[in-house]
Write a protein that holds these residues in place. Structure first.
Motif, mmCIF file in Angstrom:
data_model
loop_
_atom_site.group_PDB
_atom_site.id
_atom_site.type_symbol
_atom_site.label_atom_id
_atom_site.label_comp_id
_atom_site.label_asym_id
_atom_site.label_seq_id
_atom_site.Cartn_x
_atom_site.Cartn_y
_atom_site.Cartn_z
ATOM 1 N N ALA A 91 0.842 -1.196 0.000
ATOM 2 C CA ALA A 91 0.000 0.000 0.000
ATOM 3 C C ALA A 91 0.873 1.240 0.000
ATOM 4 O O ALA A 91 2.005 1.224 0.514
ATOM 5 C CB ALA A 91 -0.930 0.002 1.210
ATOM 6 N N VAL A 92 0.321 2.306 -0.583
ATOM 7 C CA VAL A 92 0.985 3.606 -0.580
ATOM 8 C C VAL A 92 -0.027 4.642 -0.102
ATOM 9 O O VAL A 92 -1.141 4.715 -0.621
ATOM 10 C CB VAL A 92 1.499 3.994 -1.985
ATOM 11 C CG1 VAL A 92 2.133 5.385 -1.948
ATOM 12 C CG2 VAL A 92 2.486 2.963 -2.507
ATOM 13 N N VAL A 93 0.359 5.420 0.894
ATOM 14 C CA VAL A 93 -0.464 6.522 1.390
ATOM 15 C C VAL A 93 0.281 7.815 1.100
ATOM 16 O O VAL A 93 1.450 7.964 1.495
ATOM 17 C CB VAL A 93 -0.749 6.393 2.900
ATOM 18 C CG1 VAL A 93 -1.524 7.606 3.398
ATOM 19 C CG2 VAL A 93 -1.518 5.117 3.179
ATOM 20 N N VAL A 94 -0.400 8.734 0.421
ATOM 21 C CA VAL A 94 0.200 10.005 0.020
ATOM 22 C C VAL A 94 -0.580 11.135 0.670
ATOM 23 O O VAL A 94 -1.819 11.100 0.717
ATOM 24 C CB VAL A 94 0.168 10.173 -1.519
ATOM 25 C CG1 VAL A 94 0.837 11.478 -1.932
ATOM 26 C CG2 VAL A 94 0.817 8.991 -2.200
ATOM 27 N N THR A 95 0.114 12.138 1.177
ATOM 28 C CA THR A 95 -0.560 13.356 1.642
ATOM 29 C C THR A 95 -0.113 14.526 0.768
ATOM 30 O O THR A 95 1.035 14.566 0.307
ATOM 31 C CB THR A 95 -0.250 13.682 3.113
ATOM 32 O OG1 THR A 95 1.086 14.183 3.221
ATOM 33 C CG2 THR A 95 -0.417 12.460 3.994
#
Length: 644
Positions: free
Chosen positions: A111-115
Motif C-alpha cells: 500500500a501507498v499513502v500520500v498526503t
C-alpha cells in the motif's frame, strides 16, 4: 492500494497518515517506509523521486554500490524487491503527481499513502487511487477538542471557547497551537486569546510555538503558488479584500480579468485548498488564510491597486443591486447614483423578478461587509447599496441585514455631509424599526427624517415620512391619527404626481378606515389603490392591498369574499417573489378554514405558513407554532370527549 489524503495547511493530513500507519503496521510485516517529500518547501529542499528511491532501496537492504543510477531502474528494482512482500509506503507532503508516481509499488499486498495540499487527480484517474479529503473540523468537534485540551477554562468560558475554535478556522493545527498556548499560560483567559486572534495584521503571530506556526504552514503553499503561477497568487491576495464568500461574477468585476481566466484560477486555488467551494457557485476563504492573504496583499500590492480592486467590487455590487431592485419593483423610487458611479460594464442583468430575488438571496450575507468596506474607503457605494435593498427586504423581511447596513451607511453619509441621502437613510431605518415593533425609535427617526426632508426640500421624502408616522399610529392603536396621517400622505403624493406613493398610502388609509368601522370608505380607498397598482403593473402593491381588503371583508362578516381576495393575494405574492406576503396569506387562509370547521385544512395551511416564516427567520413563526399547538390541544380534547 493507493490512498491520497489532501486538504488545506493545518488540516491534519500527516497526523492522520502516521496514525493510520501505526494502527495497521501489523498488516505490513515486511516494513513501513516513510518519506517527507517536502513538496511545498523551497525547490532546493524538496525531495526528488530519484533520492527517495535510493533511500527506500537502502532501507530494504540494497548495498549502495548495487543501487542503479537511473530513476526508472531504481523504480523497477524497488518493485521487484517488494513483489510477494507486504510493505507500506507513507509519502508525506507531495507537491504533485510527478513527485509520487515513481514511488508507486503496484504489488499485491502493498500500500501507498500520500498526503498533499493539492488534489492529485491524475493518481485517481490513472492509478485508481482512493481520495480522502480533509478540511476544517465540524464546529462542535473542534470545540470538544479544545475543551479536552484546556479543561476547566473551557467550561468557565463556553462562548469564548466556541469563538476560539472559529478564530482557528476549526483547523487541527491551529487548535493544537491555541491549546498549547493556553496550557503554557495558566493565567490567560480564553477570551484574551480570542482577542489576540480578532482582526489585525498580526493575528497569525498568536498561533505559533517554538516548533511550528500557522503562518509558516500557509506560507509553504503560497510561496509555491507564487513561484508557479504569479497571477493566481495575485488572485489569492485579492480575495482577502472581498467578502468571505464570493461568486465568480464578483471576482471578475473586482479583478478586471476575463471570466474564463478567473474561473480557472479559482479552481486552481481550490485544488490547492487555499479556498473552498461554497453553495450556489461561490467560493470561501477561511479566516486564517484570509488573514495571511491580507498580510501578503499589503506587502506585495500597492495601495492604488488595492483601492482599485475595492472600488470595482463595490461598484459591481451597487450596479447589480440597482438592476435587481429595478427588476423586482420598477416603479419604486431610487436615489440617483453618484456621477462617478454611473457606468459599469460588469453589472448583471435580470430578465425576471425571480432572477433578481435569487441574486439578492444569494448575496444577502455580503451586503453588510461590502457596505463596511465601502465606508472604510469613503466610496458612495456605502449608502448607494443599502438604498437598493428595500424592494428585496420588504419581500423577505431581512430587517437585521438592512438595519446593520443602514447604520453603517448613515455614519458614512454624515461624514461627507450628504444631507438629502441622510434623510432617505433615516427614513429607511425608521421603516425597519417600525417593522421590528420598536414604535418609539421608529417615531423618533421619522421625525428626524421629517426635519431633514424639510431642510433639503424633498417633498417625496416628506410624504413617506407622514405615511411612516401613520404606521406608528396604527401600531399604537391610534386609528384616527393614522387615518389623518395617511390622508395627508395621499394628498402630498398626488400633488407631486407620485402614483406609487399615493396608491401605497391609499391602501393604508383604507385599512385605517376599517379599524374605525368605516367599511364602505375603506373599500372605496382599497379599490382605488388596487386599480392604481394594476395600472402600474405593481405586483407587490397589488398583493398587499388584496390582503388588506381581505381583512376588511372578514371584518364585515363576508368570509367568502375574504377567501377569494386572499387566494388572489397569495397568487400575486408568489408571482411578485413576496415570500413574507405569501406566508402571511397562508396564515390568514388557515384562520378562515378554521372558522369553517375545516381543521385538517387549517393544519396543513398553517404548517405551510410556518415553514415559510421559519425560512425567513421571521418572529411570526412562533405565533404559528403556538396556533398549531392550540389546534392540536383542541383536537385532543374533542377526541377524549367523543371517546367518553
Amino acid at each position: 492500494m493507493i490512498t491520497v489524503i489532501d486538504g488545506p495547511p493545518g488540516a491534519g493530513k500527516t497526523a492522520l497518515a502516521v496514525r493510520w500507519a501505526h494502527q495497521v503496521n501489523h498488516r505490513f510485516p515486511d516494513g513501513v517506509l516513510f518519506t517527507d517529500l517536502g513538496g511545498f518547501s523551497p525547490a532546493e529542499q524538496r525531495a526528488t523521486p530519484h533520492g527517495v528511491l535510493e533511500n527506500f532501496l537502502a532501507a530494504l537492504g540494497v548495498p549502495a554500490r548495487s543501487i542503479p543510477p537511473g530513476i526508472e531502474q531504481r523504480g523497477a528494482l524497488l518493485r521487484s524487491l517488494v513483489h510477494g512482500r507486504r510493505i507500506l509506503i507513507v509519502a508525506d507532503n507531495a507537491a504533485d503527481n510527478s513527485q509520487v508516481r515513481p514511488l508507486l509499488l503496484g504489488a499485491p499486498g502493498c500500500a501507498v499513502v500520500v498526503t498533499s495540499r493539492r488534489r492529485l487527480t491524475e493518481l485517481a484517474v490513472h492509478d485508481s487511487a482512493a481520495r480522502v479529503a480533509l478540511g476544517p473540523m465540524p464546529s462542535e468537534e473542534s470545540v470538544v477538542l479544545l475543551s479536552a485540551a484546556i479543561g476547566a477554562r473551557a467550561d468557565g468560558e463556553p462562548h469564548a471557547t466556541r469563538q476560539l475554535a472559529q478564530r482557528c478556522a476549526h483547523l487541527p493545527l491551529a487548535l493544537r497551537i491555541a491549546a498549547e498556548r493556553l496550557a503554557a499560560h495558566p493565567q490567560m483567559r480564553v477570551s484574551d486569546l480570542v482577542a489576540d486572534l480578532t482582526g489585525g495584521a498580526h493575528r497569525l503571530d498568536a498561533l505559533a510555538t517554538d516548533q511550528v506556526t500557522v503562518r509558516t504552514a500557509i506560507s509553504w503553499s503560497y510561496r509555491q503558488l507564487a513561484y508557479e503561477d504569479p497571477e493566481t497568487a495575485r488572485l489569492f491576495r485579492l480575495l482577502s479584500l472581498l467578502p468571505e464568500r464570493v461568486t465568480v461574477d464578483a471576482v471578475v468585476a473586482a479583478s478586471g480579468q476575463p471570466q474564463s481566466e478567473v474561473h480557472q484560477r479559482l479552481e486552481r486555488l481550490e485544488a490547492m485548498h487555499l479556498i473552498e467551494v461554497g453553495t450556489g457557485e461561490s467560493w470561501i476563504m477561511h479566516e486564517l488564510l484570509r488573514s495571511y492573504a491580507r498580510n501578503m496583499t499589503v506587502e506585495e500590492d500597492s495601495p492604488y491597486d488595492r483601492a482599485a480592486i475595492i472600488r470595482r467590487m463595490v461598484e459591481w455590487y451597487v450596479h447589480t443591486a440597482d438592476s435587481a431592485h429595478k427588476a423586482l419593483s420598477p416603479n419604486w423610487h431610487r436615489q440617483p447614483l453618484a456621477e462617478a458611479n454611473k457606468l459599469d460594464d460588469n453589472r448583471l442583468a435580470f430578465d425576471s423578478s425571480a432572477q433578481a430575488s435569487r441574486w439578492f438571496d444569494a448575496q444577502a450575507e455580503n451586503f453588510v461587509p461590502v457596505v463596511r468596506i465601502a465606508a472604510e474607503y469613503r466610496l458612495p457605494g456605502a449608502w448607494e447599496l443599502p438604498l437598493r435593498l428595500s424592494a428585496w427586504a420588504m419581500r423577505r423581511r431581512s430587517w437585521s441585514i438592512c438595519k446593520a447596513a443602514y447604520e453603517v451607511a448613515l455614519q458614512a453619509v454624515r461624514d461627507v455631509g450628504e444631507r438629502r441621502v441622510e434623510a432617505w437613510l433615516v427614513g429607511h431605518l425608521a421603516c425597519v424599526h417600525s417593522h421590528l415593533g420598536d414604535d418609539a425609535r421608529a417615531q423618533e427617526l421619522w421625525r428626524c427624517g421629517q426635519e431633514l426632508y424639510e431642510e433639503v426640500g424633498d417633498v417625496r421624502g416628506l410624504a413617506w415620512t407622514v405615511a411612516g408616522l401613520g404606521l406608528v399610529a396604527v401600531q399604537r392603536g391610534e386609528a384616527e391619527s393614522a387615518r389623518a396621517r395617511f390622508h395627508e400622505a395621499v394628498e402630498i403624493f398626488s400633488e407631486i404626481g407620485d402614483d406609487l406613493g399615493a396608491a401605497a398610502a391609499r391602501g393604508y388609509l383604507g385599512e385605517s378606515m376599517a379599524r374605525l368601522g368605516r367599511h364602505s370608505e375603506a373599500v372605496h380607498h382599497l379599490t382605488k389603490a388596487l386599480s392604481d397598482f394594476e395600472e402600474m403593473d405593481e405586483r407587490y402593491g397589488q398583493g398587499m392591498v388584496l390582503m388588506q381588503w381581505a381583512h376588511v371583508a372578514h371584518a364585515q362578516g363576508d368570509l367568502h369574499r375574504s377567501e377569494y381576495l386572499l387566494a388572489q393575494s397569495l397568487s400575486i405574492c408568489r408571482d411578485a417573489e413576496d415570500a413574507w406576503g405569501e406566508a402571511e396569506a397562508l396564515a390568514k387562509q388557515g384562520h378562515l378554514a378554521l372558522l369553517h370547521g375545516e381543521r385538517q385544512e387549517t393544519r396543513a395551511t398553517w404548517r405551510r405558513a410556518l415553514d415559510s416564516f421559519e425560512e425567513l427567520d421571521e418572529p411570526r413563526a412562533q405565533v404559528m407554532r403556538e396556533k398549531l399547538q392550540a389546534l392540536s390541544s383542541i383536537e385532543t380534547i374533542d377526541s377524549r370527549f367523543r371517546a367518553s
